[in-house]
Design an enzyme around this catalytic site. Structure first.
Site, PDB file in Angstrom:
ATOM      1  N   HIS A  98       0.857  -1.189   0.000  1.00 33.38           N
ATOM      2  CA  HIS A  98       0.000   0.000   0.000  1.00 33.38           C
ATOM      3  C   HIS A  98       0.894   1.241   0.000  1.00 33.38           C
ATOM      4  CE1 HIS A  98      -4.044  -1.737   1.697  1.00 33.38           C
ATOM      5  NE2 HIS A  98      -3.540  -2.491   0.742  1.00 33.38           N
ATOM      6  N   GLU A 132       0.971   3.926   1.771  1.00 32.54           N
ATOM      7  CA  GLU A 132       1.462   4.396   3.070  1.00 32.54           C
ATOM      8  C   GLU A 132       2.657   3.569   3.558  1.00 32.54           C
ATOM      9  OE1 GLU A 132      -1.657   3.595   2.190  1.00 32.54           O
ATOM     10  OE2 GLU A 132      -3.119   4.412   3.579  1.00 32.54           O
ATOM     11  N   CYS A 164      -2.477   0.087   7.516  1.00 29.35           N
ATOM     12  CA  CYS A 164      -1.709   1.327   7.368  1.00 29.35           C
ATOM     13  C   CYS A 164      -1.889   2.252   8.566  1.00 29.35           C
ATOM     14  CB  CYS A 164      -2.094   2.017   6.066  1.00 29.35           C
ATOM     15  SG  CYS A 164      -1.611   1.026   4.633  1.00 29.35           S
TER      16      CYS A 164
END
Lengths: 156, 156
Positions: free
Chosen positions: B57, B59, B90
């Site tokens: 992801h 992040e 995250c």
């Protein structure tokens, strides 16, 4: 003792070996493995300090290795064994990776996100839920942590 | 417009550029950056499909890069900008990394773990809490997602 119980004890002890590896490097002793068709496809132990990496928890390292091994971000038929209840980050990663089953050792009352503070791994609002078995080799997993912190607090 | 608002708009637009990069690779368009002393020290965009990695992801990639850049797992004086509300993984990573402040664009009603389904980034039971600003360039961030999924659903 059922076959599943025997298997769980066997693989949790593999995770414990990894947790001890972490302790030997001065890291909080937590270990994790990912199993696919009764084979280990991912291994990890906490490496936060030595890697300068807040993401280097045992579970994330094991998940990443398993995904690379299986060439997929979906770990649909995998079981993750970890010595301690996962934190929010790791519980969220288990959901994101569609891991089928989670087996953990002892609870983490301060940051556990499976049973203790949140229930991220079986929340009906999220798009995936895991089967969960808690308390496998609970005492051995908890003692690893207790002894590690007792040792840390000893005066030099 | 305050200086903080101007800065937030500026950096969110940097995150939007990264989200567009993800879209151009067929990935869900989400982008993130980490700021330390007004400089970008970490960048990431969603790469889950191309990397076969459930952890890829925006992040997490930005946090990892920032930690490597600063040689520390503690991102104490950092701000993370992300186009969409973080998921549990995250949000948990932001807490683990001790990030000081989170700025996000649009909400994620299905998996958001900052405002929508959980409140992981400011839970008094956890050992770190972040300052949170929501809704910066909200419409632009939401439109990126809307247009991406509209395009996906088009008959060939």
């Amino acid at each position: 003792m059922t076959d599943e119980t025997k298997t769980d004890l066997y693989f949790m002890n593999e995770a414990i070996v990894l947790a001890k590896e972490a302790a030997s490097l001065g890291e909080i002793p937590i270990g994790a493995i990912v199993i696919f068709k009764e084979h280990i496809v991912g291994k990890g132990y906490n490496r936060r300090e030595i890697d300068f990496d807040p993401l280097a928890h045992a579970e994330l390292l094991a998940i990443k290795q398993a995904s690379q091994h299986l060439n997929s971000w979906r770990l649909l038929d995998c079981t993750l064994y970890v010595t301690v209840e996962p934190c929010p980050m790791c519980a969220g990663a288990l959901v994101n990776a569609r891991v089928k089953r989670l087996v953990f050792g002892c609870k983490d009352l301060k940051a556990g996100a499976v049973d203790s503070l949140f229930h991220i791994c079986n929340d009906p609002r999220l798009n995936h839920r895991l089967a969960i078995t808690a308390g496998v080799e609970e005492e051995a997993c908890a003692n690893l942590l207790k002894n590690f912190f007792k040792e840390l607090r000893k005066p030099n």
